[in-house]
Design a protein around this motif. Sequence first.
Motif, short mmCIF file in Angstrom:
data_model
loop_
_atom_site.label_atom_id
_atom_site.label_comp_id
_atom_site.label_asym_id
_atom_site.label_seq_id
_atom_site.Cartn_x
_atom_site.Cartn_y
_atom_site.Cartn_z
N VAL A 10 0.83 -1.20 0.00
CA VAL A 10 0.00 0.00 0.00
C VAL A 10 0.87 1.25 0.00
O VAL A 10 0.54 2.26 -0.65
N THR A 11 2.01 1.20 0.70
CA THR A 11 2.91 2.36 0.73
C THR A 11 3.60 2.53 -0.62
O THR A 11 3.74 3.66 -1.11
N ILE A 12 4.04 1.43 -1.23
CA ILE A 12 4.68 1.52 -2.54
C ILE A 12 3.74 2.14 -3.56
O ILE A 12 4.14 2.99 -4.37
N ASN A 13 2.48 1.75 -3.51
CA ASN A 13 1.51 2.34 -4.44
C ASN A 13 1.38 3.84 -4.23
O ASN A 13 1.28 4.60 -5.21
N ARG A 14 1.39 4.27 -3.00
CA ARG A 14 1.26 5.71 -2.73
C ARG A 14 2.53 6.46 -3.10
O ARG A 14 2.48 7.58 -3.63
N ILE A 15 3.69 5.87 -2.82
CA ILE A 15 4.97 6.50 -3.19
C ILE A 15 5.07 6.63 -4.71
O ILE A 15 5.45 7.68 -5.24
N ASN A 16 4.71 5.57 -5.42
CA ASN A 16 4.73 5.62 -6.88
C ASN A 16 3.72 6.65 -7.40
O ASN A 16 3.99 7.37 -8.36
N GLY A 17 2.56 6.71 -6.76
CA GLY A 17 1.56 7.68 -7.17
C GLY A 17 2.02 9.11 -6.98
O GLY A 17 1.59 10.02 -7.70
N ALA A 18 2.90 9.32 -5.99
CA ALA A 18 3.44 10.66 -5.75
C ALA A 18 4.61 10.98 -6.68
O ALA A 18 5.14 12.10 -6.65
N GLY A 19 5.03 10.00 -7.51
CA GLY A 19 6.10 10.25 -8.47
C GLY A 19 7.48 10.28 -7.86
O GLY A 19 8.39 10.92 -8.42
N ILE A 20 7.68 9.61 -6.72
CA ILE A 20 8.99 9.61 -6.06
C ILE A 20 9.77 8.37 -6.50
O ILE A 20 9.36 7.24 -6.22
N PRO A 21 10.91 8.53 -7.19
CA PRO A 21 11.71 7.37 -7.58
C PRO A 21 12.44 6.79 -6.38
O PRO A 21 12.83 7.52 -5.47
N TRP A 22 12.64 5.45 -6.38
CA TRP A 22 13.31 4.82 -5.26
C TRP A 22 14.14 3.64 -5.73
O TRP A 22 13.91 3.05 -6.79
N ILE A 23 15.15 3.32 -4.92
CA ILE A 23 16.11 2.26 -5.21
C ILE A 23 16.13 1.31 -4.02
O ILE A 23 16.14 1.76 -2.86
N THR A 24 16.15 0.00 -4.29
CA THR A 24 16.11 -0.96 -3.21
C THR A 24 17.02 -2.15 -3.49
O THR A 24 17.76 -2.16 -4.49
N GLU A 25 16.96 -3.13 -2.62
CA GLU A 25 17.80 -4.31 -2.75
C GLU A 25 17.59 -4.98 -4.10
O GLU A 25 16.48 -5.06 -4.61
N GLY A 26 18.69 -5.47 -4.67
CA GLY A 26 18.65 -6.07 -5.99
C GLY A 26 19.16 -5.13 -7.06
O GLY A 26 19.48 -5.56 -8.18
N GLU A 27 19.23 -3.83 -6.75
CA GLU A 27 19.78 -2.85 -7.67
C GLU A 27 21.23 -2.56 -7.31
O GLU A 27 21.66 -2.75 -6.16
N ALA A 28 21.99 -2.12 -8.30
CA ALA A 28 23.42 -1.87 -8.11
C ALA A 28 23.65 -0.89 -6.97
O ALA A 28 22.98 0.14 -6.88
N GLY A 29 24.59 -1.21 -6.09
CA GLY A 29 24.95 -0.33 -4.99
C GLY A 29 24.27 -0.64 -3.68
O GLY A 29 24.63 -0.07 -2.65
N VAL A 30 23.28 -1.54 -3.67
CA VAL A 30 22.60 -1.93 -2.43
C VAL A 30 23.01 -3.36 -2.10
O VAL A 30 22.90 -4.25 -2.93
#
Length: 340
Positions: free
Chosen positions: A149-169
């Motif tokens: 539910v939080t990811i949906n709201r963060i995406n809806g607000a247009g905020i880019p984010w980086i998490t585990e599985g991406e380079a540098g994490v």
Amino acid sequence: MRHRRHLSSPRAIVATLAAATLLLAGCSGGDDPAPSASAPSEPTSSETTEAPPEPTYWPLTGLERKGDAPRHPVVVTKVDNTSSSAPQVGLGSADLVVEELVEGGYTRLAAFYYSKVPAAIGPVRSMRASDIGIVPPGATVVTSGAAPVTINRINGAGIPWITEGEAGVYRETSRSAPYNLFARLGDISKRLKAEEEPPPYLPWGDEADLPKGAKASTLTADFGAHSTSWQFQQGGYVNTDSYAAEGDQFPADSVLVLRVRVGDAGYRDPAGYPVPETKFEGKGAALLFHGGRVVKGTWTKDGLTGEIELSTKGGDLTVPAGHVWVELVPAVNGNVTFAK
């Protein structure tokens, strides 16, 4: 840059006047020679020297910047703030830190990086819907993820984010999960590109502009199960119950306490606690601690993405340029105490 104005040539003006004088003398038939023209003066220094460029300032500290702005955006990293996080790594390089309420009366940190990017930061933890009102426009969040539910709201607000599985994490093998997720911000920032320079996060000013306020050498922000205490020492504020690694504490020049409304995010965490949501919009009481004193005022914010404005009964209130720790303390069930 200010452009020099183009003026007519003094030599051309003198030549034209001389020619006109000779012509008049010839027409009158007189024998007197034309008066000699004085030598043209050299251009003054004000005509040849360009004005110095206007100074530029870091948006997260208000300090004057030398050189160009970074090419990467502001990077906000969500950092655990419980005893299990010790030692926290990378807080000493942050421009600004916001402490927010999470479930169970504990807190989490949003550490902002722009002027300086540390090699590593952590332990990295998850986002909350509260971050929509905290993260500045154009910034990227480094996080361990979030509830759907939080990811949906963060995406809806247009905020880019980086998490585990991406380079540098990555996972730090010497620590236990979930407190072992870290990020190499130096590597991450190199692949991020900013479209434009971020706006000032706070209304910055000079120390001389501050109202006198009252003496306050210590303060404690109480969130419920967790309290953060500060002591004014040698011109700055020391977090006396910090979990930061030795020599890596945030160098706070000021502590800004904003009393905020807190609602229910609408779901529970894995332990069964209801997840709170800080409503960082509207208005509330503000306490600005600087130089061993405290100034009382009010904060206002027009919507979750609006600018933070501060005022006192006497007018606008600005924050002295420097590193600021912002405490978003609940207006209900939270508390702030301070002493001389």
